[in-house]
Design a protein around this motif. Structure first.
Motif, PDB file in Angstrom:
ATOM      1  N   TYR A  26     -48.923 -33.122  -9.167  1.00  0.00           N
ATOM      2  CA  TYR A  26     -49.865 -32.969 -10.274  1.00  0.00           C
ATOM      3  C   TYR A  26     -50.140 -31.490 -10.481  1.00  0.00           C
ATOM      4  CZ  TYR A  26     -50.903 -37.831  -9.059  1.00  0.00           C
ATOM      5  OH  TYR A  26     -50.815 -39.167  -8.765  1.00  0.00           O
ATOM      6  N   TYR A  27     -50.143 -31.079 -11.744  1.00  0.00           N
ATOM      7  CA  TYR A  27     -50.700 -29.766 -12.091  1.00  0.00           C
ATOM      8  C   TYR A  27     -52.050 -30.057 -12.715  1.00  0.00           C
ATOM      9  CZ  TYR A  27     -46.114 -27.533 -11.589  1.00  0.00           C
ATOM     10  OH  TYR A  27     -44.939 -27.047 -11.112  1.00  0.00           O
ATOM     11  N   GLY A  28     -53.107 -29.917 -11.947  1.00  0.00           N
ATOM     12  CA  GLY A  28     -54.409 -30.323 -12.468  1.00  0.00           C
ATOM     13  C   GLY A  28     -54.354 -31.805 -12.796  1.00  0.00           C
ATOM     14  N   HIS A  31     -49.442 -35.112 -14.637  1.00  0.00           N
ATOM     15  CA  HIS A  31     -48.625 -35.749 -13.614  1.00  0.00           C
ATOM     16  C   HIS A  31     -47.179 -35.318 -13.853  1.00  0.00           C
ATOM     17  CE1 HIS A  31     -48.098 -39.737 -11.192  1.00  0.00           C
ATOM     18  NE2 HIS A  31     -47.551 -38.700 -10.614  1.00  0.00           N
ATOM     19  N   ALA A  32     -46.705 -34.323 -13.096  1.00  0.00           N
ATOM     20  CA  ALA A  32     -45.415 -33.711 -13.425  1.00  0.00           C
ATOM     21  C   ALA A  32     -44.250 -34.402 -12.734  1.00  0.00           C
ATOM     22  CB  ALA A  32     -45.425 -32.231 -13.057  1.00  0.00           C
ATOM     23  N   ILE A  33     -44.464 -34.945 -11.550  1.00  0.00           N
ATOM     24  CA  ILE A  33     -43.401 -35.656 -10.830  1.00  0.00           C
ATOM     25  C   ILE A  33     -43.954 -37.016 -10.422  1.00  0.00           C
ATOM     26  CG2 ILE A  33     -42.083 -35.704  -8.672  1.00  0.00           C
ATOM     27  CD1 ILE A  33     -40.901 -33.738 -10.502  1.00  0.00           C
ATOM     28  N   GLY A  50     -31.350 -32.510 -16.172  1.00  0.00           N
ATOM     29  CA  GLY A  50     -32.363 -33.182 -16.965  1.00  0.00           C
ATOM     30  C   GLY A  50     -32.868 -32.262 -18.043  1.00  0.00           C
ATOM     31  N   PRO A  51     -33.500 -32.836 -19.058  1.00  0.00           N
ATOM     32  CA  PRO A  51     -33.977 -32.013 -20.172  1.00  0.00           C
ATOM     33  C   PRO A  51     -35.062 -31.040 -19.724  1.00  0.00           C
ATOM     34  CG  PRO A  51     -34.722 -34.276 -20.404  1.00  0.00           C
ATOM     35  CD  PRO A  51     -33.759 -34.264 -19.280  1.00  0.00           C
ATOM     36  N   SER A  52     -35.286 -30.027 -20.518  1.00  0.00           N
ATOM     37  CA  SER A  52     -36.269 -29.004 -20.197  1.00  0.00           C
ATOM     38  C   SER A  52     -37.663 -29.626 -20.041  1.00  0.00           C
ATOM     39  CB  SER A  52     -36.269 -27.974 -21.321  1.00  0.00           C
ATOM     40  OG  SER A  52     -37.092 -26.914 -20.969  1.00  0.00           O
ATOM     41  N   GLY A  53     -38.380 -29.196 -19.006  1.00  0.00           N
ATOM     42  CA  GLY A  53     -39.748 -29.673 -18.804  1.00  0.00           C
ATOM     43  C   GLY A  53     -39.825 -31.000 -18.076  1.00  0.00           C
ATOM     44  N   CYS A  54     -38.698 -31.502 -17.568  1.00  0.00           N
ATOM     45  CA  CYS A  54     -38.725 -32.810 -16.927  1.00  0.00           C
ATOM     46  C   CYS A  54     -39.163 -32.715 -15.472  1.00  0.00           C
ATOM     47  CB  CYS A  54     -37.365 -33.473 -17.023  1.00  0.00           C
ATOM     48  SG  CYS A  54     -36.121 -32.609 -16.073  1.00  0.00           S
ATOM     49  N   GLY A  55     -39.291 -31.513 -14.932  1.00  0.00           N
ATOM     50  CA  GLY A  55     -39.819 -31.390 -13.578  1.00  0.00           C
ATOM     51  C   GLY A  55     -38.801 -31.006 -12.522  1.00  0.00           C
ATOM     52  N   LYS A  56     -37.633 -30.532 -12.933  1.00  0.00           N
ATOM     53  CA  LYS A  56     -36.617 -30.144 -11.945  1.00  0.00           C
ATOM     54  C   LYS A  56     -37.111 -29.000 -11.070  1.00  0.00           C
ATOM     55  CE  LYS A  56     -33.810 -28.963 -15.233  1.00  0.00           C
ATOM     56  NZ  LYS A  56     -34.582 -29.257 -16.445  1.00  0.00           N
ATOM     57  N   SER A  57     -37.605 -27.954 -11.733  1.00  0.00           N
ATOM     58  CA  SER A  57     -38.081 -26.803 -10.959  1.00  0.00           C
ATOM     59  C   SER A  57     -39.245 -27.208 -10.075  1.00  0.00           C
ATOM     60  CB  SER A  57     -38.541 -25.686 -11.890  1.00  0.00           C
ATOM     61  OG  SER A  57     -37.486 -25.270 -12.696  1.00  0.00           O
ATOM     62  N   THR A  58     -40.144 -28.014 -10.625  1.00  0.00           N
ATOM     63  CA  THR A  58     -41.311 -28.442  -9.867  1.00  0.00           C
ATOM     64  C   THR A  58     -40.889 -29.154  -8.593  1.00  0.00           C
ATOM     65  OG1 THR A  58     -42.553 -28.677 -11.913  1.00  0.00           O
ATOM     66  CG2 THR A  58     -43.398 -29.835  -9.983  1.00  0.00           C
ATOM     67  N   PHE A  59     -39.943 -30.072  -8.734  1.00  0.00           N
ATOM     68  CA  PHE A  59     -39.524 -30.818  -7.551  1.00  0.00           C
ATOM     69  C   PHE A  59     -38.810 -29.899  -6.563  1.00  0.00           C
ATOM     70  CE2 PHE A  59     -36.744 -33.694  -5.148  1.00  0.00           C
ATOM     71  CZ  PHE A  59     -37.745 -34.462  -4.567  1.00  0.00           C
ATOM     72  N   PHE A 104     -34.358 -17.809  -7.504  1.00  0.00           N
ATOM     73  CA  PHE A 104     -35.179 -18.172  -8.653  1.00  0.00           C
ATOM     74  C   PHE A 104     -34.397 -18.081  -9.961  1.00  0.00           C
ATOM     75  CE2 PHE A 104     -37.901 -16.975  -5.264  1.00  0.00           C
ATOM     76  CZ  PHE A 104     -38.972 -17.840  -5.350  1.00  0.00           C
ATOM     77  N   GLN A 105     -35.009 -18.723 -10.957  1.00  0.00           N
ATOM     78  CA  GLN A 105     -34.371 -18.766 -12.266  1.00  0.00           C
ATOM     79  C   GLN A 105     -34.182 -17.361 -12.832  1.00  0.00           C
ATOM     80  OE1 GLN A 105     -36.323 -21.671 -14.607  1.00  0.00           O
ATOM     81  NE2 GLN A 105     -35.045 -21.374 -16.403  1.00  0.00           N
ATOM     82  N   LYS A 106     -35.246 -16.559 -12.713  1.00  0.00           N
ATOM     83  CA  LYS A 106     -35.155 -15.181 -13.207  1.00  0.00           C
ATOM     84  C   LYS A 106     -34.851 -14.272 -12.029  1.00  0.00           C
ATOM     85  CE  LYS A 106     -38.595 -13.148 -15.152  1.00  0.00           C
ATOM     86  NZ  LYS A 106     -39.992 -13.121 -15.615  1.00  0.00           N
TER      87      LYS A 106
HETATM   88  N1  LIG Z   1     -47.709 -23.661 -13.136  1.00  0.00           N
HETATM   89  C1  LIG Z   1     -47.816 -24.757 -13.894  1.00  0.00           C
HETATM   90  N2  LIG Z   1     -49.033 -25.141 -14.331  1.00  0.00           N
HETATM   91  C2  LIG Z   1     -49.174 -26.237 -15.104  1.00  0.00           C
HETATM   92  N3  LIG Z   1     -48.165 -27.004 -15.480  1.00  0.00           N
HETATM   93  C3  LIG Z   1     -46.931 -26.689 -15.079  1.00  0.00           C
HETATM   94  C4  LIG Z   1     -46.697 -25.541 -14.275  1.00  0.00           C
HETATM   95  N4  LIG Z   1     -45.369 -25.448 -14.039  1.00  0.00           N
HETATM   96  C5  LIG Z   1     -44.808 -26.494 -14.667  1.00  0.00           C
HETATM   97  N5  LIG Z   1     -45.732 -27.242 -15.298  1.00  0.00           N
HETATM   98  C6  LIG Z   1     -45.502 -28.459 -16.070  1.00  0.00           C
HETATM   99  O1  LIG Z   1     -44.768 -29.348 -15.285  1.00  0.00           O
HETATM  100  C7  LIG Z   1     -43.733 -29.940 -16.027  1.00  0.00           C
HETATM  101  C8  LIG Z   1     -42.406 -29.694 -15.347  1.00  0.00           C
HETATM  102  O2  LIG Z   1     -42.103 -28.324 -15.390  1.00  0.00           O
HETATM  103  P1  LIG Z   1     -40.822 -27.719 -14.693  1.00  0.00           P
HETATM  104  O3  LIG Z   1     -40.960 -26.252 -14.725  1.00  0.00           O
HETATM  105  O4  LIG Z   1     -40.655 -28.338 -13.390  1.00  0.00           O
HETATM  106  O5  LIG Z   1     -39.671 -28.177 -15.709  1.00  0.00           O
HETATM  107  P2  LIG Z   1     -38.111 -27.916 -15.593  1.00  0.00           P
HETATM  108  O6  LIG Z   1     -37.479 -29.236 -15.519  1.00  0.00           O
HETATM  109  O7  LIG Z   1     -37.806 -26.947 -14.545  1.00  0.00           O
HETATM  110  O8  LIG Z   1     -37.816 -27.282 -17.020  1.00  0.00           O
HETATM  111  P3  LIG Z   1     -36.753 -26.142 -17.391  1.00  0.00           P
HETATM  112  O9  LIG Z   1     -35.449 -26.785 -17.397  1.00  0.00           O
HETATM  113  O10 LIG Z   1     -37.176 -25.727 -18.758  1.00  0.00           O
HETATM  114  O11 LIG Z   1     -36.895 -25.065 -16.389  1.00  0.00           O
HETATM  115  C9  LIG Z   1     -43.781 -29.360 -17.414  1.00  0.00           C
HETATM  116  O12 LIG Z   1     -44.405 -30.281 -18.262  1.00  0.00           O
HETATM  117  C10 LIG Z   1     -44.639 -28.154 -17.276  1.00  0.00           C
HETATM  118  O13 LIG Z   1     -45.431 -27.970 -18.413  1.00  0.00           O
END
Ligand SMILES: Nc1ncnc2c1ncn2[C@@H]1O[C@H](COP(=O)(O)OP(=O)(O)OP(=O)(O)O)[C@@H](O)[C@H]1O
Ligand SMILES: [Mg+2]
Lengths: 265, 450
Positions: A26-28, A31-33, A50-59, A104-106
Motif C-alpha cells: 500500500y502507498y497510503g 493498494h499497489a500490489i 506489464g503496462p506502466s503503473g502496474c506495480g512492477k517496480s513496486t514489487f 535502478f531505472q535511471k
Molecule cells: N512513492 C510512491 N508514492 C505513492 N504511490 C506510488 C509511489 N510509487 C509508485 N506508486 C504507485 O504505485 C503504482 C505502481 O507503481 P510502479 O512504479 O510500481 O509501476 P511500474 O509498473 O514500475 O510502472 P513503470 O513501468 O511506468 O515504471 C502506481 O499506481 C503508482 O502511482
C-alpha cells in the motif's frame, strides 16, 4: 519468434531463491500490489512485464526492502529469501541489500570517480584487503559491466561525466562489485542504445551462472531474449507467471495475450 | 482544426514571418517593459548602495587617523620619586596628576625653543592641546623604566580630541567660539606646531587594537577589546550552533519519521527564524543570567543568546541543502548495501556541504552584526576597557561586541565619538565582507562540478 531461447528454461527448477506469499503493498490508501505470490529461482533470469503503473517496480523494490525508504509505503505478506523472512524484525535491511543488489531505472552514479563508484560497495562491505585486491575487483566488475574498454584509461574521471548508457553500465558494474546473490534490475536498458543493450543482455545471461536476476522490462523482445521465467503484472495483480516460452507463445490469461500482442498497455 | 482560423491574424491570408502580428508585438512590448523595470530596480539598488558606502567611508575614514604630538618630558625626580630610593612602590604612589604638569611643561618649553609668538603664557594653557591619556602613558613608562627618572625622554602622545578634530576639519574656528575646552589662540598655536612637525596626523593603529575610553577621552578609544568580545562570542556560536544545527537538520531531514510531532518541530523552527532578536535577548537575560547565574555582560552569555538566534537559520539552510541532494544518490548507496548513516555521511553530506557552510557563515555574520539582544544582557556601555587576561576571562569577563560598541559610541555626546562610530562600522563591515568571501571560497572549494 519467441521460441528461440526456450531451451534455456530447463534449469534446476527445485532451487527456489525467493518466494513471496500473498504480498500486499500500500502507498497510503492506494493498494499497489494485490495478493502476489511468486517463486523466483536461483540461477535463473526472471522478467517482470506489464503496462506502466502496474506495480512492477513496486514489487521489485519489495525484494530488497528499498520500499522502507518510502514513508507511506506499507508491505504485508511474506517474502522469503533462502527460506528466511526478509521482513522479519531481526533482519537488517542493510545486510539484505548486500545480498540483493539493485540497478535502478535511471542511471545514478555517485558524483565520484569511476573507480570510487565501483570500489565503494566492496569497501563498505570489507571485500578487499588491499589496494591491489580492490583494483582487481574494480577491473573485474567493469569488465562484467561491459564498460571496461571504454573507461580503463580514465578510471579517475568522474562517473557522472559518462554518457547515459555508460552510466547505466557503470551502475550495473557497481551492483555486481559487491557480489550479490540476487540482482534486481529495473528497466536497466531503457536509456541504452541497441549495442549497449545487447552487451547488457549478454551480461545478464552471464550473471545467470552465479546469481538469480530479476529484470523489469518494457521490451517483450528483451524479456524473451534474456529470461527463463516471465511474470505478467496488471493493475497490481500477478496475472500469469511461467516459462518465458510458454507465456509468449501460449498464454493462459486473455489479458496476457492482449498485452503481448500489443492490445493493452 | 476548426479553431485555427480564430488564431490566424489575417482572415484568410497567410501570415508572414517577417511582419510581426499584433500579439507578438504586445508580447515583445511587455517583455521590454519588464526589462526596464528590472534594470531600474537594479540601478536603484546600486545607487543606494553607493550612497551608503560613500557616506560610511567619508564619515568613518577619519577615525583611522589620529593626531599625535611629540614632546620631550623631563622626568623630574623631585616630583616622581621624592625619596630618591627608586623604590617601585614609592613611584607608583604618584598618580597621573603628578605627571600632567611635566607633560604640559614639556610642550610649553617648545614655544620658547622655537620662538613661537603666542599670548598663551602659562604652562596650564597647554592642557587644551594634550590628551588626558598622555600623563597615564608617561606614568606607565616610568613605572616600567624607573631608572630613566631624571632623564629627558621623548614621547609621542595623543593630542586632545579638539586638536584632532581641528586637523581633520571637524572643529573649526567658528565652532570653537562656543567651546569651553579650547580657544582660537590654541588653534593658532596648533598651526605653528603643525608647521614644525611637532603635531602630526598619523595612521591610528590603536583605533583597531585599543580599548574603549571614557566620555572625555574620545581620542583614546578603540575597537580592539570589543573585537575580541565579538571574536569570543562568534567562537561560542560556531562551537554550539554548527554541530547542533547540522546534527538536528540531518536527523530531521534523513532519519526522523514524518509525523505530527516532527511537523510541529518543523513549523516551530521556521517560526523561530522570524522571531525578533530582542526576544532572544530577553530570553537570555531570564535564562542565562537570572536563572543560571552566568556572569552579566560576558561574551559566553552573548554567544549563547546568539546561538539560539542563529540555530534556526543554520537548520533551515542545512535542511534546504540536504533536500536538494537528489534522492537517487541515497537510493544508489542504499541499493548496494550502505547503511542509512553511511549513505548520509559518505554521499549526501559532501554534496550538501557547500550549502551548509554558506548557511552557517551567513548565520555567523548575522550573529556578528546583531546588537539588540546584547543590549538586554548588558554587553553595552563603558565596559570594553580591559583586555581579557587569557582564554577563560575572554569568555567570562564583561566585554562588549563590535556593534554594541558602535551603538555605545553613537550615543555619546562628543562629535569625536560620532566619527569613531562610523569608523567602527567600517571595521565591522570589513569583518562581514571577509566572512562572506570565506563563504564564497569554501563553496567553490566544496562544490563538485560533476
Ligand atoms: N512513492 C510512491 N508514492 C505513492 N504511490 C506510488 C509511489 N510509487 C509508485 N506508486 C504507485 O504505485 C503504482 C505502481 O507503481 P510502479 O512504479 O510500481 O509501476 P511500474 O509498473 O514500475 O510502472 P513503470 O513501468 O511506468 O515504471 C502506481 O499506481 C503508482 O502511482
Ligand atoms: Mg517502474
Amino acid at each position: 519468434m519467441y521460441d528461440v531461447h526456450t531451451h534455456r528454461a530447463e534449469t534446476n527448477v527445485d532451487d527456489i531463491k525467493i518466494s513471496a506469499n500473498d504480498v500486499q503493498v500500500y502507498y497510503g490508501d492506494t493498494h499497489a500490489i494485490k495478493d502476489v505470490s511468486i517463486e523466483i529461482e536461483a540461477k535463473c533470469v526472471t522478467a517482470f512485464i506489464g503496462p506502466s503503473g502496474c506495480g512492477k517496480s513496486t514489487f521489485l523494490r519489495c525484494l530488497n526492502r528499498m520500499n522502507d525508504t518510502i514513508d507511506i509505503c506499507r508491505v504485508e505478506g511474506q517474502i522469503l529469501l533462502d527460506e528466511e523472512d526478509i521482513y522479519d524484525k531481526r533482519v537488517d535491511p542493510v545486510q539484505l541489500r548486500a545480498k540483493v543488489g539493485m540497478v535502478f531505472q535511471k542511471p545514478n552514479p555517485f558524483p565520484k570517480s569511476i573507480y570510487d563508484n565501483i570500489a565503494y560497495g566492496p569497501r563498505i562491505h570489507g571485500l578487499a584487503n588491499s589496494k591491489a585486491d580492490l583494483d582487481v575487483i574494480v577491473e573485474k566488475s567493469l569488465r562484467r559491466g561491459a564498460i571496461w574498454d571504454e573507461v580503463k584509461d580514465r578510471l579517475h574521471a568522474p562517473g557522472t561525466g559518462l554518457s547515459g548508457g555508460q552510466q547505466q553500465r557503470l551502475c550495473i558494474a557497481r551492483a555486481v562489485a559487491t557480489e550479490p546473490e540476487v540482482l534486481l534490475m529495473d528497466e536497466p536498458c531503457s536509456a541504452l542504445d541497441p549495442i549497449a543493450t545487447a552487451q547488457v543482455e549478454e551480461l545478464i545471461d552471464e550473471l545467470r551462472q552465479d546469481y538469480s536476476v530479476v529484470i523489469v522490462t518494457h521490451s517483450m523482445q528483451q524479456a524473451a531474449r534474456v529470461s527463463q521465467k516471465t511474470a505478467f503484472f496488471h493493475l497490481g495483480n500477478l496475472v500469469e507467471f511461467g516459462e518465458t516460452g510458454k507465456i509468449f507463445t501460449n498464454p493462459e490469461d486473455p489479458r496476457t495475450e492482449s498485452y503481448i500482442t500489443g492490445r493493452i498497455g | 482544426m476548426t479553431d485555427a482560423s480564430i488564431h490566424s491574424p489575417a482572415s484568410g491570408g497567410k501570415s508572414s514571418l517577417l511582419a510581426l502580428d499584433a500579439r507578438t508585438k504586445r508580447r515583445n512590448a511587455a517583455e521590454a517593459r519588464f526589462r526596464m523595470y528590472g534594470i531600474s530596480a537594479v540601478a536603484a539598488g546600486v545607487f543606494f548602495l553607493v550612497v551608503l558606502l560613500g557616506a560610511i567611508l567619508s564619515n568613518g575614514v577619519g577615525a583611522f587617523q589620529q593626531t599625535f604630538l611629540t614632546v620631550e618630558v623631563y622626568l623630574d625626580p623631585a616630583k616622581l620619586d621624592k625619596k630618591g630610593q627608586r623604590d617601585i612602590a614609592d613611584i607608583k604612589k604618584v598618580s597621573t596628576f603628578g605627571y600632567t604638569p611635566l607633560v604640559q611643561q614639556g610642550l610649553f618649553d617648545q614655544i620658547e625653543a622655537n620662538g613661537i609668538e603666542t599670548p598663551l603664557a602659562k604652562r596650564k594653557d597647554m592642557k587644551a592641546l594634550i590628551s588626558a591619556s598622555a600623563a597615564a602613558q608617561v606614568r606607565d613608562f616610568v613605572i616600567a623604566n624607573p631608572d630613566r627618572i631624571g632623564d629627558k625622554v621623548e614621547f609621542r602622545v595623543l593630542t586632545s580630541s579638539r586638536v584632532d578634530g581641528y586637523l581633520k576639519g571637524r572643529v573649526t574656528r567658528e565652532s570653537v567660539a562656543r567651546d569651553k575646552n579650547i580657544k582660537p589662540v590654541h588653534l593658532d598655536l596648533v598651526d605653528s606646531f603643525t608647521d614644525l612637525g611637532i603635531i602630526k596626523k598619523e595612521f591610528n593603529w590603536s583605533f583597531i587594537t585599543g580599548a574603549d575610553a571614557s566620555e572625555s577621552r574620545a581620542e583614546q578609544a578603540g575597537m580592539g577589546v570589543s573585537i575580541l568580545g565579538s571574536f569570543f562570542m562568534t567562537l561560542v556560536v560556531l562551537a554550539l550552533a554548527l554541530p547542533i544545527g547540522v546534527a538536528a537538520s540531518i536527523y530531521l531531514e534523513e532519519f526522523a519519521p514524518q509525523n505530527r510531532f516532527t511537523d510541529l518541530i518543523e513549523v516551530n523552527i521556521s517560526n523561530l527564524a522570524a522571531v525578533p532578536s530582542i526576544v532572544f535577548g530577553i530570553l537570555g537575560l531570564a535564562v542565562f543570567i537570572q536563572f543560571a547565574h552566568l556572569p552579566q555582560s560576558a561574551p559566553l552569555v552573548g554567544g549563547l543568546v546568539l546561538t539560539l538566534m542563529t540555530l534556526p537559520t543554520i537548520i533551515i539552510s542545512t535542511r534546504a541543502s540536504l533536500k536538494s541532494v537528489p534522492p537517487s544518490i541515497r537510493d544508489a548507496a542504499l541499493g548496494i548495501g550502505a547503511s542509512k548513516m553511511q549513505a548520509v555521511f559518505h554521499h549526501v553530506l559532501p554534496l550538501a556541504m557547500p550549502g551548509i557552510l554558506t548557511g552557517t557563515i551567513i548565520g555567523l555574520a548575522q550573529a556578528l552584526g546583531e546588537t539588540a539582544p546584547l543590549l538586554l544582557i548588558g554587553m553595552v556601555g563603558y565596559i570594553a576597557t580591559n583586555y581579557p587576561e587569557g582564554i577563560a576571562s575572554g569568555f567570562m569577563d564583561p566585554n562588549s561586541a563590535m556593534p554594541a560598541q558602535i551603538y555605545e559610541w553613537a550615543k555619546r555626546a562628543d562629535p569625536a565619538y560620532y566619527e569613531r562610530a562610523w569608523g567602527g562600522i567600517i571595521i565591522l563591515l570589513v569583518f562581514l565582507l571577509t566572512m562572506n568571501i570565506i563563504a564564497i571560497i569554501l563553496r567553490r572549494r566544496f562544490e563538485r562540478r560533476w
